[in-house]
Design a protein around this motif. Structure first.
Motif, PDB file in Angstrom:
ATOM      1  N   MET A  53       5.115   8.159  15.213  1.00 52.84           N
ATOM      2  CA  MET A  53       3.846   8.410  15.887  1.00 52.84           C
ATOM      3  C   MET A  53       4.129   8.910  17.308  1.00 52.84           C
ATOM      4  N   THR A  54       3.652  10.092  17.606  1.00 54.74           N
ATOM      5  CA  THR A  54       3.856  10.678  18.922  1.00 54.74           C
ATOM      6  C   THR A  54       2.937  10.016  19.938  1.00 54.74           C
ATOM      7  N   SER A  55       3.432   9.874  21.134  1.00 59.90           N
ATOM      8  CA  SER A  55       2.680   9.186  22.179  1.00 59.90           C
ATOM      9  C   SER A  55       1.522  10.036  22.703  1.00 59.90           C
ATOM     10  N   ASP A  56       0.541   9.350  23.282  1.00 64.87           N
ATOM     11  CA  ASP A  56      -0.578  10.039  23.925  1.00 64.87           C
ATOM     12  C   ASP A  56      -0.078  10.902  25.081  1.00 64.87           C
ATOM     13  N   ARG A  57       0.967  10.439  25.755  1.00 69.47           N
ATOM     14  CA  ARG A  57       1.531  11.203  26.879  1.00 69.47           C
ATOM     15  C   ARG A  57       2.056  12.559  26.403  1.00 69.47           C
ATOM     16  N   VAL A  58       2.715  12.590  25.258  1.00 65.12           N
ATOM     17  CA  VAL A  58       3.214  13.857  24.703  1.00 65.12           C
ATOM     18  C   VAL A  58       2.035  14.787  24.412  1.00 65.12           C
ATOM     19  N   ILE A  59       1.005  14.257  23.771  1.00 63.70           N
ATOM     20  CA  ILE A  59      -0.180  15.068  23.447  1.00 63.70           C
ATOM     21  C   ILE A  59      -0.830  15.584  24.726  1.00 63.70           C
ATOM     22  N   ASP A  60      -1.004  14.717  25.715  1.00 63.21           N
ATOM     23  CA  ASP A  60      -1.623  15.127  26.979  1.00 63.21           C
ATOM     24  C   ASP A  60      -0.828  16.246  27.654  1.00 63.21           C
ATOM     25  N   LEU A  61       0.492  16.120  27.666  1.00 62.66           N
ATOM     26  CA  LEU A  61       1.332  17.139  28.301  1.00 62.66           C
ATOM     27  C   LEU A  61       1.324  18.444  27.507  1.00 62.66           C
ATOM     28  N   LEU A  62       1.323  18.355  26.190  1.00 66.08           N
ATOM     29  CA  LEU A  62       1.213  19.571  25.370  1.00 66.08           C
ATOM     30  C   LEU A  62      -0.111  20.282  25.642  1.00 66.08           C
ATOM     31  N   GLN A  63      -1.190  19.523  25.753  1.00 65.00           N
ATOM     32  CA  GLN A  63      -2.492  20.118  26.029  1.00 65.00           C
ATOM     33  C   GLN A  63      -2.555  20.717  27.425  1.00 65.00           C
ATOM     34  N   ALA A 122       8.974  12.749  28.057  1.00 66.27           N
ATOM     35  CA  ALA A 122       8.002  12.031  27.220  1.00 66.27           C
ATOM     36  C   ALA A 122       8.355  12.149  25.743  1.00 66.27           C
ATOM     37  N   ALA A 123       8.788  13.333  25.322  1.00 65.44           N
ATOM     38  CA  ALA A 123       9.160  13.536  23.912  1.00 65.44           C
ATOM     39  C   ALA A 123      10.408  12.722  23.564  1.00 65.44           C
ATOM     40  N   GLU A 124      11.347  12.676  24.484  1.00 64.91           N
ATOM     41  CA  GLU A 124      12.546  11.867  24.250  1.00 64.91           C
ATOM     42  C   GLU A 124      12.165  10.391  24.116  1.00 64.91           C
ATOM     43  N   ASP A 125      11.308   9.904  25.014  1.00 65.69           N
ATOM     44  CA  ASP A 125      10.857   8.510  24.960  1.00 65.69           C
ATOM     45  C   ASP A 125      10.110   8.206  23.661  1.00 65.69           C
ATOM     46  N   THR A 149       9.274  18.316  19.540  1.00 64.29           N
ATOM     47  CA  THR A 149       8.577  18.656  20.779  1.00 64.29           C
ATOM     48  C   THR A 149       9.574  18.800  21.928  1.00 64.29           C
ATOM     49  N   GLU A 150      10.559  17.938  21.953  1.00 60.65           N
ATOM     50  CA  GLU A 150      11.585  18.025  22.997  1.00 60.65           C
ATOM     51  C   GLU A 150      12.297  19.372  22.945  1.00 60.65           C
TER      52      GLU A 150
END
Length: 151
Positions: A1-11, A114-117, A123-124
């Motif tokens: 499950m990808t984090s909300d932080r990854v989604i926010d940064l992608l957006q 964020a993707a690494e975490d 994504t990374e």
């Protein structure tokens, strides 16, 4: 499950890429003068690359069951990249590009972390690839800035 932080940064990155395309296109149209031609050509070339980045980011968001932002969700932030009042003020456009590329570089570095975490190597990898392109643009426009400052 990808984090909300990854989604926010992608957006955020997607919106930034789309704003960059708009500002690059507008600057490539409105800049005047013989000295502006090289900058206009470079901006036109970079537009296609920035659009490719946006498409890649949007596709990654879709793969993560998220969506890229629409125009209604978009907040313009690139004040320094907006076209100058003086259409021959090439240096202000160069500096605006440097600001936008610097922001993009910061965003992609944050996305890598964020993707690494989140243990999201896809994504990374995307962020690393796009980061390299943004750093290349920054280097090119630093060279332009040196040329124009010396005049």
């Amino acid at each position: 499950m990808t984090s909300d932080r990854v989604i926010d940064l992608l957006q955020k990155a997607y919106g930034d890429e789309m704003e960059t395309v708009m500002n690059y296109q507008t600057n490539a149209i409105v800049l005047d003068g013989v000295r502006a031609e090289e900058i206009k050509q470079s901006l036109q070339q970079d537009i296609q690359e920035e659009l490719t980045h946006a498409k890649q980011l949007g596709n990654r968001l879709k793969q993560l069951d998220a969506r890229p932002p629409s125009s209604a969700e978009f907040t313009a932030r690139q004040d320094s990249l907006r076209p100058p009042e003086d259409s021959t003020d090439v240096l202000s456009v160069i500096r605006g590009v440097l600001d936008a590329e610097g922001d993009a570089i910061d965003t992609y570095r944050s996305l890598i972390d964020a993707a690494e975490d989140a243990d999201d190597p896809v994504t990374e990898d995307l962020a690393v690839t796009v980061l390299a392109d943004e750093e290349a643009h920054q280097t090119e426009f630093r060279g332009f800035e040196k040329e124009y400052q010396d005049d």
